[in-house]
Design a protein around this motif. Structure first.
Motif, PDB file in Angstrom:
ATOM      1  N   ALA A   1      53.378 -14.411 -32.831  1.00 12.77           N
ATOM      2  CA  ALA A   1      52.782 -15.723 -33.102  1.00 12.77           C
ATOM      3  C   ALA A   1      51.386 -15.830 -32.489  1.00 12.77           C
ATOM      4  O   ALA A   1      50.568 -16.619 -32.959  1.00 12.77           O
ATOM      5  CB  ALA A   1      53.694 -16.831 -32.584  1.00 12.77           C
ATOM      6  N   SER A   2      51.087 -15.032 -31.447  1.00 11.46           N
ATOM      7  CA  SER A   2      49.740 -15.142 -30.875  1.00 11.46           C
ATOM      8  C   SER A   2      48.790 -14.030 -31.347  1.00 11.46           C
ATOM      9  O   SER A   2      47.775 -13.762 -30.706  1.00 11.46           O
ATOM     10  CB  SER A   2      49.803 -15.241 -29.350  1.00 11.46           C
ATOM     11  OG  SER A   2      50.580 -14.208 -28.821  1.00 11.46           O
ATOM     12  N   GLU A   3      49.099 -13.417 -32.460  1.00 12.61           N
ATOM     13  CA  GLU A   3      48.144 -12.468 -33.041  1.00 12.61           C
ATOM     14  C   GLU A   3      46.890 -13.229 -33.505  1.00 12.61           C
ATOM     15  O   GLU A   3      46.949 -14.433 -33.739  1.00 12.61           O
ATOM     16  CB  GLU A   3      48.793 -11.737 -34.233  1.00 12.61           C
ATOM     17  CG  GLU A   3      49.791 -10.685 -33.772  1.00 12.61           C
ATOM     18  CD  GLU A   3      50.496  -9.949 -34.906  1.00 12.61           C
ATOM     19  OE1 GLU A   3      51.047  -8.882 -34.637  1.00 12.61           O
ATOM     20  OE2 GLU A   3      50.493 -10.449 -36.044  1.00 12.61           O
ATOM     21  N   PRO A   4      45.769 -12.491 -33.678  1.00  9.84           N
ATOM     22  CA  PRO A   4      44.506 -13.165 -34.021  1.00  9.84           C
ATOM     23  C   PRO A   4      44.605 -14.002 -35.304  1.00  9.84           C
ATOM     24  O   PRO A   4      45.247 -13.595 -36.266  1.00  9.84           O
ATOM     25  CB  PRO A   4      43.528 -12.004 -34.221  1.00  9.84           C
ATOM     26  CG  PRO A   4      44.141 -10.831 -33.553  1.00  9.84           C
ATOM     27  CD  PRO A   4      45.622 -11.043 -33.525  1.00  9.84           C
ATOM     28  N   ASP A   5      43.929 -15.158 -35.291  1.00 11.17           N
ATOM     29  CA  ASP A   5      43.901 -16.027 -36.480  1.00 11.17           C
ATOM     30  C   ASP A   5      43.300 -15.296 -37.674  1.00 11.17           C
ATOM     31  O   ASP A   5      43.696 -15.517 -38.811  1.00 11.17           O
ATOM     32  CB  ASP A   5      43.070 -17.283 -36.198  1.00 11.17           C
ATOM     33  CG  ASP A   5      43.813 -18.237 -35.284  1.00 11.17           C
ATOM     34  OD1 ASP A   5      45.056 -18.133 -35.178  1.00 11.17           O
ATOM     35  OD2 ASP A   5      43.142 -19.089 -34.654  1.00 11.17           O
ATOM     36  N   SER A   6      42.323 -14.425 -37.404  1.00  9.41           N
ATOM     37  CA  SER A   6      41.677 -13.687 -38.499  1.00  9.41           C
ATOM     38  C   SER A   6      42.699 -12.831 -39.243  1.00  9.41           C
ATOM     39  O   SER A   6      42.668 -12.722 -40.469  1.00  9.41           O
ATOM     40  CB  SER A   6      40.565 -12.797 -37.942  1.00  9.41           C
ATOM     41  OG  SER A   6      41.085 -11.948 -36.929  1.00  9.41           O
TER      42      SER A   6
ATOM     43  N   CYS B   1      67.481   3.103 -18.254  1.00  4.37           N
ATOM     44  CA  CYS B   1      66.164   2.755 -18.804  1.00  4.37           C
ATOM     45  C   CYS B   1      66.018   1.251 -19.041  1.00  4.37           C
ATOM     46  O   CYS B   1      66.994   0.538 -19.304  1.00  4.37           O
ATOM     47  CB  CYS B   1      65.910   3.514 -20.102  1.00  4.37           C
ATOM     48  SG  CYS B   1      67.041   3.112 -21.434  1.00  4.37           S
ATOM     49  N   LEU B   2      64.788   0.795 -18.935  1.00  7.16           N
ATOM     50  CA  LEU B   2      64.459  -0.605 -19.210  1.00  7.16           C
ATOM     51  C   LEU B   2      63.027  -0.649 -19.741  1.00  7.16           C
ATOM     52  O   LEU B   2      62.129  -0.037 -19.159  1.00  7.16           O
ATOM     53  CB  LEU B   2      64.561  -1.437 -17.924  1.00  7.16           C
ATOM     54  CG  LEU B   2      64.397  -2.944 -18.126  1.00  7.16           C
ATOM     55  CD1 LEU B   2      65.571  -3.542 -18.889  1.00  7.16           C
ATOM     56  CD2 LEU B   2      64.242  -3.657 -16.781  1.00  7.16           C
ATOM     57  N   SER B   3      62.822  -1.354 -20.843  1.00 10.91           N
ATOM     58  CA  SER B   3      61.482  -1.426 -21.453  1.00 10.91           C
ATOM     59  C   SER B   3      60.796  -2.719 -21.034  1.00 10.91           C
ATOM     60  O   SER B   3      61.329  -3.815 -21.227  1.00 10.91           O
ATOM     61  CB  SER B   3      61.593  -1.372 -22.974  1.00 10.91           C
ATOM     62  OG  SER B   3      62.317  -0.221 -23.382  1.00 10.91           O
ATOM     63  N   LEU B   4      59.593  -2.562 -20.467  1.00 10.28           N
ATOM     64  CA  LEU B   4      58.789  -3.717 -20.034  1.00 10.28           C
ATOM     65  C   LEU B   4      57.926  -4.204 -21.204  1.00 10.28           C
ATOM     66  O   LEU B   4      57.590  -3.413 -22.087  1.00 10.28           O
ATOM     67  CB  LEU B   4      57.866  -3.308 -18.881  1.00 10.28           C
ATOM     68  CG  LEU B   4      58.503  -2.677 -17.651  1.00 10.28           C
ATOM     69  CD1 LEU B   4      57.415  -2.307 -16.631  1.00 10.28           C
ATOM     70  CD2 LEU B   4      59.529  -3.635 -17.029  1.00 10.28           C
ATOM     71  N   PRO B   5      57.514  -5.462 -21.206  1.00 12.07           N
ATOM     72  CA  PRO B   5      56.622  -5.920 -22.278  1.00 12.07           C
ATOM     73  C   PRO B   5      55.340  -5.089 -22.290  1.00 12.07           C
ATOM     74  O   PRO B   5      54.772  -4.808 -21.232  1.00 12.07           O
ATOM     75  CB  PRO B   5      56.304  -7.375 -21.897  1.00 12.07           C
ATOM     76  CG  PRO B   5      57.352  -7.779 -20.920  1.00 12.07           C
ATOM     77  CD  PRO B   5      57.814  -6.525 -20.237  1.00 12.07           C
ATOM     78  N   CYS B   6      54.889  -4.672 -23.467  1.00 15.96           N
ATOM     79  CA  CYS B   6      53.677  -3.843 -23.582  1.00 15.96           C
ATOM     80  C   CYS B   6      53.041  -4.087 -24.938  1.00 15.96           C
ATOM     81  O   CYS B   6      52.696  -3.172 -25.649  1.00 15.96           O
ATOM     82  CB  CYS B   6      54.054  -2.365 -23.411  1.00 15.96           C
ATOM     83  SG  CYS B   6      52.659  -1.233 -23.394  1.00 15.96           S
ATOM     84  N   HIS B   7      52.921  -5.352 -25.322  1.00 15.42           N
ATOM     85  CA  HIS B   7      52.389  -5.637 -26.657  1.00 15.42           C
ATOM     86  C   HIS B   7      50.919  -6.052 -26.557  1.00 15.42           C
ATOM     87  O   HIS B   7      50.475  -6.533 -25.513  1.00 15.42           O
ATOM     88  CB  HIS B   7      53.230  -6.718 -27.346  1.00 15.42           C
ATOM     89  CG  HIS B   7      53.202  -8.048 -26.654  1.00 15.42           C
ATOM     90  ND1 HIS B   7      52.125  -8.902 -26.741  1.00 15.42           N
ATOM     91  CD2 HIS B   7      54.104  -8.661 -25.850  1.00 15.42           C
ATOM     92  CE1 HIS B   7      52.383  -9.994 -26.032  1.00 15.42           C
ATOM     93  NE2 HIS B   7      53.564  -9.871 -25.473  1.00 15.42           N
ATOM     94  N   PRO B   8      50.171  -5.839 -27.647  1.00 12.86           N
ATOM     95  CA  PRO B   8      48.709  -5.991 -27.573  1.00 12.86           C
ATOM     96  C   PRO B   8      48.224  -7.407 -27.280  1.00 12.86           C
ATOM     97  O   PRO B   8      47.067  -7.587 -26.914  1.00 12.86           O
ATOM     98  CB  PRO B   8      48.225  -5.535 -28.949  1.00 12.86           C
ATOM     99  CG  PRO B   8      49.413  -5.159 -29.745  1.00 12.86           C
ATOM    100  CD  PRO B   8      50.631  -5.288 -28.927  1.00 12.86           C
ATOM    101  N   GLN B   9      49.087  -8.399 -27.414  1.00 12.16           N
ATOM    102  CA  GLN B   9      48.641  -9.776 -27.165  1.00 12.16           C
ATOM    103  C   GLN B   9      48.747 -10.172 -25.695  1.00 12.16           C
ATOM    104  O   GLN B   9      48.367 -11.281 -25.317  1.00 12.16           O
ATOM    105  CB  GLN B   9      49.443 -10.770 -28.014  1.00 12.16           C
ATOM    106  CG  GLN B   9      48.963 -10.869 -29.456  1.00 12.16           C
ATOM    107  CD  GLN B   9      49.223  -9.589 -30.221  1.00 12.16           C
ATOM    108  OE1 GLN B   9      50.324  -9.063 -30.217  1.00 12.16           O
ATOM    109  NE2 GLN B   9      48.203  -9.071 -30.868  1.00 12.16           N
ATOM    110  N   MET B  10      49.270  -9.289 -24.862  1.00  8.98           N
ATOM    111  CA  MET B  10      49.426  -9.639 -23.431  1.00  8.98           C
ATOM    112  C   MET B  10      48.061  -9.858 -22.781  1.00  8.98           C
ATOM    113  O   MET B  10      47.132  -9.083 -22.997  1.00  8.98           O
ATOM    114  CB  MET B  10      50.130  -8.504 -22.687  1.00  8.98           C
ATOM    115  CG  MET B  10      51.618  -8.475 -22.890  1.00  8.98           C
ATOM    116  SD  MET B  10      52.333  -7.076 -21.994  1.00  8.98           S
ATOM    117  CE  MET B  10      52.536  -7.812 -20.366  1.00  8.98           C
ATOM    118  N   SER B  11      47.986 -10.886 -21.931  1.00  7.91           N
ATOM    119  CA  SER B  11      46.746 -11.132 -21.188  1.00  7.91           C
ATOM    120  C   SER B  11      46.760 -10.310 -19.902  1.00  7.91           C
ATOM    121  O   SER B  11      47.815  -9.845 -19.456  1.00  7.91           O
ATOM    122  CB  SER B  11      46.632 -12.619 -20.846  1.00  7.91           C
ATOM    123  OG  SER B  11      47.643 -12.951 -19.906  1.00  7.91           O
ATOM    124  N   ASP B  12      45.565 -10.171 -19.280  1.00 12.96           N
ATOM    125  CA  ASP B  12      45.489  -9.463 -17.999  1.00 12.96           C
ATOM    126  C   ASP B  12      46.381 -10.136 -16.962  1.00 12.96           C
ATOM    127  O   ASP B  12      47.025  -9.457 -16.156  1.00 12.96           O
ATOM    128  CB  ASP B  12      44.039  -9.421 -17.498  1.00 12.96           C
ATOM    129  CG  ASP B  12      43.163  -8.534 -18.385  1.00 12.96           C
ATOM    130  OD1 ASP B  12      43.722  -7.802 -19.230  1.00 12.96           O
ATOM    131  OD2 ASP B  12      41.925  -8.585 -18.223  1.00 12.96           O
TER     132      ASP B  12
END
Ligand code: PLP
Length: 365
Positions: A8-13, A340-351
């Motif tokens: 949902a927070s992908e770029p508006d463009s 194993c455990l997967s941490l969030p790693c998606h391109p919309q994450m902020s610093d």
């Protein structure tokens, strides 16, 4: 809450381009295997460094169609990993072939070439590494093993869009690479879609016949195929999303670098770093912990959503209880599944979100 995926927070463009693409197809009057599929196949082939890309309905079908296009089927064995999405093995079974499971390397969770060697028999016809979490590794050794046993090397690239090792792209090391464009993949549609990439014209031709009822020309069916066509809407959406893949991948790599630099907790083990920046596209960032469930709860309490890839290895799934496997066992896969455990790693994450994840992991005692 830091979400595991946040479309949902992908770029508006991007969203605007998708809406325009949908309208373009809706108004065109052509909905299955048309000009949008042709355009995406050609753009995707260029972007992924393949000679041919054949659009299919999903990643699992790409594996089935790829094996059938090579004539791998009943009586033939395909060696792969138990630490993967169930679809990897289901694709082999659907092709009529027999899966044989080799163990993984504990440090990466990728197929262990020594275990693959123990799985080779007179019936081995293909070795299918899965580029789990987005990583390419050991491709020289796996290619050698395939050559030694006279079988094909084929790749499950469903998690590895755009990864490359020694300048060579995922999906180009052997006879083909199967890609999924399931929405959560690094390149995802807004529904199901997939592609079979190959350097071999005869494989591309066979795949395009197989995906469409085995039809060579209209109403002529030289083989029994399946219905695994890519539709115009998904192809058009994928064409709009493709230009973002490289940018999103760089962001995933930056997040992973930050995790490698920042995570330092006695209770959490990082997997081995990739051999090159290009060889990992971080579809997932997995860590391991002897107290995985408690780590997951701890992170949830800190507002960090995590998932497990994968909690049950293939040979522990009920329909695969008797599946052939490395005679030495699949201990590393079983242990990885438990830890194993997967941490969030998606391109919309902020610093700031990346820092929150690192701090939360480091507070785990
Ligand atoms: C997602 C995935 C698949 C299956 O792809 P679908 O498009 O869902 O059929 C196969 N293998 C791996 C490793 C995957 O991650």
């Amino acid at each position: 809450m830091i979400l595991f995926n946040d479309f949902a927070s992908e770029p508006d463009s991007l969203r605007a381009a998708e809406v325009a693409a949908f309208e373009r197809v809706a108004r065109s009057g052509w909905y299955v295997l048309g000009p949008e599929v042709k355009k995406f196949e050609s753009d995707w082939a260029v972007a992924s460094g393949a000679a041919y890309a054949v659009g299919v309905a999903n990643g699992m079908d790409a594996i089935e169609i790829g094996l059938r296009a090579l004539g791998v089927g009943p009586g033939d064995e395909v060696i792969t990993t138990p630490m993967t999405a169930f679809a990897s093995v289901l694709g082999i079974v659907r092709a009529g072939a027999t899966p044989v499971l080799a163990d993984i390397e504990p440090a990466t969770a990728l197929l262990d070439p020594d275990s693959v060697r123990r799985c080779i028999t007179r019936r081995t016809r293909a070795i299918m590494p899965v580029h789990l979490y987005g990583q390419l590794r050991n491709m020289d050794r796996l290619s050698e093993l395939a050559a030694e046993c006279g079988g094909y090397l084929v790749e499950d690239c469903a998690q590895a869009h755009g990864a490359s090792l020694d300048g060579r792209r995922a999906g180009t090391f052997g006879a083909w690479g199967a890609f999924s464009f399931y929405p959560t993949k690094n390149l995802g549609a807004l529904g199901d879609a997939g592609s079979l990439n190959t350097e071999l014209q005869e494989v591309a031709t066979a795949a395009s016949v197989l995906r469409n009822y085995g039809q060579s020309e209209r109403y002529h069916h030289p083989v029994l195929g399946l219905n695994s066509r890519l539709d115009e809407v998904q192809a058009a959406l994928l064409s709009e999303r493709l230009p973002y893949l490289a940018i999103f991948t760089e962001r995933r790599r930056d997040i992973a670098e930050a995790y490698y630099a920042g995570i330092d907790s006695a209770g959490v083990r990082l997997l081995a770093r990739p051999v090159e920046r290009s060889s990992h596209v971080y579809h997932l960032f997995a860590v391991a912990s002897a107290e995985r469930d408690r780590l997951q709860q701890h992170l949830a309490a800190r507002g960090v959503q995590t998932l497990i890839h994968y909690p049950v290895p293939v040979h522990c799934q009920p329909p695969c209880a008797d599946v052939a496997r490395d005679p030495a066992g699949l201990d590393a896969a079983e242990r990885h599944a438990a830890e194993c455990l997967s941490l969030p790693c998606h391109p919309q994450m902020s610093d700031a979100e990346i820092e929150t994840v690192i701090t939360a992991v480091n507070d785990f005692v």
